[in-house]
Motif scaffolding. Sequence first.
Motif, PDB file in Angstrom:
ATOM      1  N   LEU A 240       0.847  -1.113  -0.061  1.00 57.12           N
ATOM      2  CA  LEU A 240       0.223   0.014  -0.012  1.00 57.12           C
ATOM      3  C   LEU A 240       0.908   1.153  -0.141  1.00 57.12           C
ATOM      4  O   LEU A 240       1.480   1.749   1.047  1.00 57.12           O
ATOM      5  N   LEU A 241       1.109   1.785  -1.186  1.00 60.89           N
ATOM      6  CA  LEU A 241       1.793   2.643  -1.400  1.00 60.89           C
ATOM      7  C   LEU A 241       1.045   4.023  -1.734  1.00 60.89           C
ATOM      8  O   LEU A 241       0.368   4.045  -2.496  1.00 60.89           O
ATOM      9  N   PHE A 242       1.445   5.389  -1.150  1.00 60.35           N
ATOM     10  CA  PHE A 242       0.728   6.499  -1.394  1.00 60.35           C
ATOM     11  C   PHE A 242       1.494   7.594  -2.000  1.00 60.35           C
ATOM     12  O   PHE A 242       1.161   8.907  -2.122  1.00 60.35           O
ATOM     13  N   SER A 243       2.830   7.354  -2.323  1.00 57.90           N
ATOM     14  CA  SER A 243       3.676   8.237  -3.126  1.00 57.90           C
ATOM     15  C   SER A 243       4.067   7.862  -4.280  1.00 57.90           C
ATOM     16  O   SER A 243       4.345   6.606  -4.596  1.00 57.90           O
ATOM     17  N   TYR A 244       4.355   8.860  -4.994  1.00 56.11           N
ATOM     18  CA  TYR A 244       4.727   8.567  -6.707  1.00 56.11           C
ATOM     19  C   TYR A 244       6.406   8.870  -6.609  1.00 56.11           C
ATOM     20  O   TYR A 244       6.957   8.849  -7.891  1.00 56.11           O
ATOM     21  N   GLN A 245       7.098   9.063  -5.576  1.00 57.62           N
ATOM     22  CA  GLN A 245       8.414   9.497  -5.683  1.00 57.62           C
ATOM     23  C   GLN A 245       9.240   8.075  -5.693  1.00 57.62           C
ATOM     24  O   GLN A 245      10.480   8.081  -5.871  1.00 57.62           O
ATOM     25  N   GLU A 246       8.615   7.091  -5.620  1.00 58.96           N
ATOM     26  CA  GLU A 246       9.317   5.584  -5.582  1.00 58.96           C
ATOM     27  C   GLU A 246      10.343   5.534  -4.892  1.00 58.96           C
ATOM     28  O   GLU A 246      11.538   4.866  -5.278  1.00 58.96           O
ATOM     29  N   GLU A 247      10.466   5.828  -3.646  1.00 61.93           N
ATOM     30  CA  GLU A 247      11.191   5.698  -2.478  1.00 61.93           C
ATOM     31  C   GLU A 247      11.688   4.290  -2.101  1.00 61.93           C
ATOM     32  O   GLU A 247      12.772   3.877  -2.053  1.00 61.93           O
ATOM     33  N   THR A 248      10.627   3.511  -2.231  1.00 56.79           N
ATOM     34  CA  THR A 248      10.738   1.998  -1.790  1.00 56.79           C
ATOM     35  C   THR A 248      11.739   1.253  -2.950  1.00 56.79           C
ATOM     36  O   THR A 248      12.480   0.603  -2.622  1.00 56.79           O
ATOM     37  N   THR A 249      11.432   1.712  -4.176  1.00 53.07           N
ATOM     38  CA  THR A 249      12.224   1.071  -5.298  1.00 53.07           C
ATOM     39  C   THR A 249      13.883   1.806  -5.232  1.00 53.07           C
ATOM     40  O   THR A 249      14.629   0.639  -5.377  1.00 53.07           O
ATOM     41  N   VAL A 250      13.867   2.753  -4.930  1.00 54.90           N
ATOM     42  CA  VAL A 250      15.355   3.253  -4.543  1.00 54.90           C
ATOM     43  C   VAL A 250      16.012   2.351  -3.704  1.00 54.90           C
ATOM     44  O   VAL A 250      17.345   1.707  -3.606  1.00 54.90           O
ATOM     45  N   HIS A 251      15.425   2.043  -2.440  1.00 50.08           N
ATOM     46  CA  HIS A 251      15.852   1.298  -1.428  1.00 50.08           C
ATOM     47  C   HIS A 251      16.116  -0.270  -1.963  1.00 50.08           C
ATOM     48  O   HIS A 251      17.261  -0.930  -1.529  1.00 50.08           O
TER      49      HIS A 251
END
Length: 232
Positions: A50-61
């Motif tokens: 459940l992601l609510f950001s379009y910044q893709e922080e999780t993908t970067v991690h």
Amino acid sequence: MALAGALQVNKCLEDLDIGDSDQDTQSMIAFATVLNFNATLKAFCINRPLLFSYQEETTVHYAKMLQVNSTLTELHLQKCDLRDFGAERLAETLVENVALKYLDLACNRIARDGAKSISKILRRNTPLEVLDLSSNRIEDDGAMFLSDAIANANTHLTTLVIGHNSINGTGLCAVAKAMEMKGNFKSVFIWGNNLEEDACVAFNDLVKSGRLDPKLTDVNPYTVDGESISPN
């Protein structure tokens, strides 16, 4: 979060599937952080967080994790709202990864530029054997980027899944040509694209020649009035 903490000390677990369990951004980042150090987990699935950001922080991690993790061989990131930016971040680190064999990025928002970035992984001829990009938006250009990398630089990929990507005959014919050229490329799934006549002919030829086992694809071209078509 507690499970991520447990992985810090666990020395036995090799396969963890927490997909479709409503993980949030904080949880996803926690697992990525732990996998920087965990040396036993080989397969990890965290589909549909459940992601609510379009910044893709999780993908970067996860990209940073793949730069240092040398034991994970299978990673599933379906429905992570991953876009071209995220695909590029993953590709930047995966070109140096020596362990990952199965990458599942299905049901995201990867388009042609993201596919171009991912093709760099194939060009580097990493150990990657299975690539799932189904239900994205790579279209003809994306399929051609991948096909060119497979045909000219890759000897490890065995399976490509690109169904439901708005690919037309041009892109599908490029995939068929890559399969014709590379013996390691044995399985392809293309259902849900625009199977124009030239693509049907190309895949029918692969099946008839024995190059493509009908059990290793999801289309079955047949001939009507002398023309090859597929029941798509």
